[in-house]
Design a protein around this motif. Structure first.
Motif, PDB file in Angstrom:
ATOM      1  N   GLY A   1       0.771  -1.235   0.000  1.00 41.81           N
ATOM      2  CA  GLY A   1       0.000   0.000   0.000  1.00 41.81           C
ATOM      3  C   GLY A   1       0.802   1.284   0.000  1.00 41.81           C
ATOM      4  O   GLY A   1       0.218   2.371  -0.029  1.00 41.81           O
ATOM      5  N   ARG A   2       2.119   1.211   0.012  1.00 40.89           N
ATOM      6  CA  ARG A   2       2.919   2.428  -0.053  1.00 40.89           C
ATOM      7  C   ARG A   2       3.006   2.935  -1.493  1.00 40.89           C
ATOM      8  O   ARG A   2       2.866   2.165  -2.440  1.00 40.89           O
ATOM      9  CB  ARG A   2       4.326   2.162   0.506  1.00 40.89           C
ATOM     10  CG  ARG A   2       4.365   2.085   2.015  1.00 40.89           C
ATOM     11  CD  ARG A   2       5.757   1.775   2.528  1.00 40.89           C
ATOM     12  NE  ARG A   2       6.016   0.333   2.519  1.00 40.89           N
ATOM     13  CZ  ARG A   2       7.137  -0.214   2.993  1.00 40.89           C
ATOM     14  NH1 ARG A   2       8.098   0.570   3.481  1.00 40.89           N
ATOM     15  NH2 ARG A   2       7.290  -1.521   2.973  1.00 40.89           N
ATOM     16  N   GLU A   3       3.218   4.235  -1.622  1.00 40.20           N
ATOM     17  CA  GLU A   3       3.313   4.844  -2.950  1.00 40.20           C
ATOM     18  C   GLU A   3       4.536   5.756  -3.007  1.00 40.20           C
ATOM     19  O   GLU A   3       4.788   6.534  -2.084  1.00 40.20           O
ATOM     20  CB  GLU A   3       2.051   5.642  -3.282  1.00 40.20           C
ATOM     21  CG  GLU A   3       0.801   4.782  -3.384  1.00 40.20           C
ATOM     22  CD  GLU A   3      -0.427   5.560  -3.819  1.00 40.20           C
ATOM     23  OE1 GLU A   3      -0.392   6.816  -3.754  1.00 40.20           O
ATOM     24  OE2 GLU A   3      -1.426   4.924  -4.215  1.00 40.20           O
TER      25      GLU A   3
ATOM     26  N   ASP B   1      18.751  -0.328  -1.043  1.00 44.89           N
ATOM     27  CA  ASP B   1      17.982   0.869  -0.689  1.00 44.89           C
ATOM     28  C   ASP B   1      16.529   0.729  -1.144  1.00 44.89           C
ATOM     29  O   ASP B   1      15.597   1.128  -0.435  1.00 44.89           O
ATOM     30  CB  ASP B   1      18.597   2.110  -1.330  1.00 44.89           C
ATOM     31  CG  ASP B   1      19.938   2.486  -0.735  1.00 44.89           C
ATOM     32  OD1 ASP B   1      20.206   2.079   0.410  1.00 44.89           O
ATOM     33  OD2 ASP B   1      20.704   3.182  -1.419  1.00 44.89           O
ATOM     34  N   LEU B   2      16.336   0.191  -2.329  1.00 41.71           N
ATOM     35  CA  LEU B   2      14.981  -0.008  -2.861  1.00 41.71           C
ATOM     36  C   LEU B   2      14.218  -1.046  -2.040  1.00 41.71           C
ATOM     37  O   LEU B   2      13.041  -0.865  -1.725  1.00 41.71           O
ATOM     38  CB  LEU B   2      15.047  -0.455  -4.324  1.00 41.71           C
ATOM     39  CG  LEU B   2      15.551   0.572  -5.327  1.00 41.71           C
ATOM     40  CD1 LEU B   2      15.827  -0.092  -6.670  1.00 41.71           C
ATOM     41  CD2 LEU B   2      14.556   1.712  -5.502  1.00 41.71           C
ATOM     42  N   GLU B   3      14.894  -2.118  -1.667  1.00 42.30           N
ATOM     43  CA  GLU B   3      14.243  -3.170  -0.891  1.00 42.30           C
ATOM     44  C   GLU B   3      13.794  -2.655   0.468  1.00 42.30           C
ATOM     45  O   GLU B   3      12.739  -3.047   0.980  1.00 42.30           O
ATOM     46  CB  GLU B   3      15.194  -4.353  -0.730  1.00 42.30           C
ATOM     47  CG  GLU B   3      15.434  -5.119  -2.035  1.00 42.30           C
ATOM     48  CD  GLU B   3      16.436  -6.244  -1.876  1.00 42.30           C
ATOM     49  OE1 GLU B   3      17.218  -6.210  -0.888  1.00 42.30           O
ATOM     50  OE2 GLU B   3      16.453  -7.144  -2.728  1.00 42.30           O
ATOM     51  N   LYS B   4      14.585  -1.752   1.059  1.00 42.21           N
ATOM     52  CA  LYS B   4      14.215  -1.181   2.353  1.00 42.21           C
ATOM     53  C   LYS B   4      12.943  -0.344   2.269  1.00 42.21           C
ATOM     54  O   LYS B   4      12.244  -0.158   3.268  1.00 42.21           O
ATOM     55  CB  LYS B   4      15.363  -0.338   2.893  1.00 42.21           C
ATOM     56  CG  LYS B   4      16.563  -1.157   3.328  1.00 42.21           C
ATOM     57  CD  LYS B   4      17.721  -0.263   3.754  1.00 42.21           C
ATOM     58  CE  LYS B   4      18.949  -1.097   4.134  1.00 42.21           C
ATOM     59  NZ  LYS B   4      20.108  -0.239   4.483  1.00 42.21           N
ATOM     60  N   LEU B   5      12.637   0.167   1.065  1.00 41.64           N
ATOM     61  CA  LEU B   5      11.405   0.931   0.863  1.00 41.64           C
ATOM     62  C   LEU B   5      10.189   0.030   0.630  1.00 41.64           C
ATOM     63  O   LEU B   5       9.064   0.511   0.543  1.00 41.64           O
ATOM     64  CB  LEU B   5      11.568   1.877  -0.329  1.00 41.64           C
ATOM     65  CG  LEU B   5      12.603   2.992  -0.185  1.00 41.64           C
ATOM     66  CD1 LEU B   5      12.701   3.775  -1.488  1.00 41.64           C
ATOM     67  CD2 LEU B   5      12.250   3.916   0.970  1.00 41.64           C
ATOM     68  N   GLY B   6      10.438  -1.259   0.512  1.00 43.42           N
ATOM     69  CA  GLY B   6       9.331  -2.197   0.279  1.00 43.42           C
ATOM     70  C   GLY B   6       8.987  -2.375  -1.182  1.00 43.42           C
ATOM     71  O   GLY B   6       7.949  -2.968  -1.512  1.00 43.42           O
ATOM     72  N   ILE B   7       9.849  -1.882  -2.070  1.00 42.19           N
ATOM     73  CA  ILE B   7       9.605  -2.027  -3.512  1.00 42.19           C
ATOM     74  C   ILE B   7      10.137  -3.369  -3.970  1.00 42.19           C
ATOM     75  O   ILE B   7      11.238  -3.788  -3.589  1.00 42.19           O
ATOM     76  CB  ILE B   7      10.272  -0.877  -4.290  1.00 42.19           C
ATOM     77  CG1 ILE B   7       9.692   0.463  -3.858  1.00 42.19           C
ATOM     78  CG2 ILE B   7      10.101  -1.079  -5.796  1.00 42.19           C
ATOM     79  CD1 ILE B   7      10.406   1.660  -4.463  1.00 42.19           C
TER      80      ILE B   7
END
Length: 344
Positions: free
Chosen positions: A109-111, A152-158
């Motif tokens: 649900g993050r954007e 870094d991207l994985e930490k954002l949940g992407i």
């Protein structure tokens, strides 16, 4: 005339602002469902997530279909430089989304906002910036976060499989032009909602039983391949009319399609639509779209035994930054309502 105050334009503006690439259409479908309930109807959802409603009437059932899903993309992989590799959803030219703002929608649900660009985006840095072939492998998303690595991207949940929606950049001019992505087919959805509104306000009465069907997978080819009410005898897609080349359609008319990549549409239905347009002083055109497919085509491939047709407002630069006009919307609404109007 204040075009922005017109119901069909207001609905269109609302709809194009709702992210809904094929496979990620729940918000748009919910918007349609709630609007139909507000108008006094009882919409239902199919197992596949489409929305349909019966507007009333008796005999010779007809369904009009429009699709809420749009072009978009999906995260294919996380790159070591902190960028996102993409895979397209739907058929469009990569150069048509180069430099476009976008939103990455994660599964939780993050954007995250970002920009689609080539892997060589600056003429001051890359010798091949102008000549690089615009294809998916050469495109990437630069997200608006401080990221430099895959970690870094994985930490954002992407992660791969996250949807990417494009900024529609909707503009309504004082002279009635509407510029936006996703007029295909948010314009058709807004038109059918307007027909439902006019019926709810008793501006016309029905000469037959009528359904509206809002599909959610048209851009990938199987939108109306299931869920059409079983008693439907006639299915008419309300989708964009293509503009350009030797075609006669323009942004101010309703286009009646005689043939597309799926072959000829039902000749009787095409004739009936043309005769209705002539008798009702509707500004129309008849065209052939060899590189085009519709929900009506999908329903036939799925095995539905129906009469099929296609009509819709003229839309210029389809599958890019599109443009239509209020007159095209108005002529499409008028043709549909005249086709359904009960003569007393």
């Amino acid at each position: 005339m204040d075009y922005k105050e017109k119901y069909v334009v207001k609905k269109l503006v609302d709809l194009v602002k709702i992210p809904s690439p094929s496979g990620f259409t729940h918000r748009a479908i919910e918007y349609v469902r709630k609007e139909l309930e507000t108008l006094g109807f009882e919409p239902k959802l199919t197992k596949k997530g489409a929305c349909y409603v019966c507007l009333g009437g008796e005999g010779n059932p007809v369904a009009f279909t429009a699709h809420v899903d749009t072009l978009g993309a999906m995260v294919k992989s996380l790159k070591s430089n902190g960028r996102l590799e993409i895979t397209p959803i739907g058929g469009y030219m990569m150069n048509s989304v180069e430099g476009e703002n976008c939103v990455v929608h994660t599964k939780d649900g993050r954007e995250y906002t970002g920009t689609i660009q080539t892997i060589a985006p600056s003429v001051h840095v890359f010798e091949n910036a102008r000549t690089l072939e615009r294809k998916p492998i050469n495109m990437e998303v630069r997200i608006d976060e401080k990221v430099k690595t895959r970690d870094d991207l994985e930490k954002l949940g992407i992660e791969p499989g996250d949807f990417i929606s494009f900024d529609p950049r909707i503009v309504v001019t004082e002279k009635g032009f509407i510029k936006s992505r996703h007029l295909d087919d948010k314009a058709g959805v807004a038109i059918l909602l307007t027909v439902a509104k006019d019926l709810s306000e008793k501006k016309f009465s029905l000469n037959r039983k009528v359904y509206l069907f809002f599909s959610n997978y048209e851009e990938v080819g199987h939108g109306a391949s299931s869920g059409i009410p079983q008693d439907v005898e006639e299915l008419i897609s309300v989708d964009m009319g293509a503009v350009g080349g030797t075609l006669s359609t323009n942004e101010f008319v309703v286009s009646i399609c005689a043939k597309d990549s799926g072959g000829p549409y039902d000749a009787r239905l095409v004739r009936n639509l043309v005769e209705t347009a002539k008798k009702s002083d509707v500004n129309y055109s008849v065209d052939i779209y060899p590189f085009y497919g519709s929900d009506a085509d999908a329903s036939l491939r799925a095995g539905y035994d129906i009469v099929h047709g296609l009509l819709g407002p003229g839309v210029e630069a389809s599958h890019g930054y599109e443009r239509t006009h209020y007159d095209g919307l108005k002529n499409t609404i008028k043709l549909i309502e005249k086709y359904l109007k009960k003569i007393v």
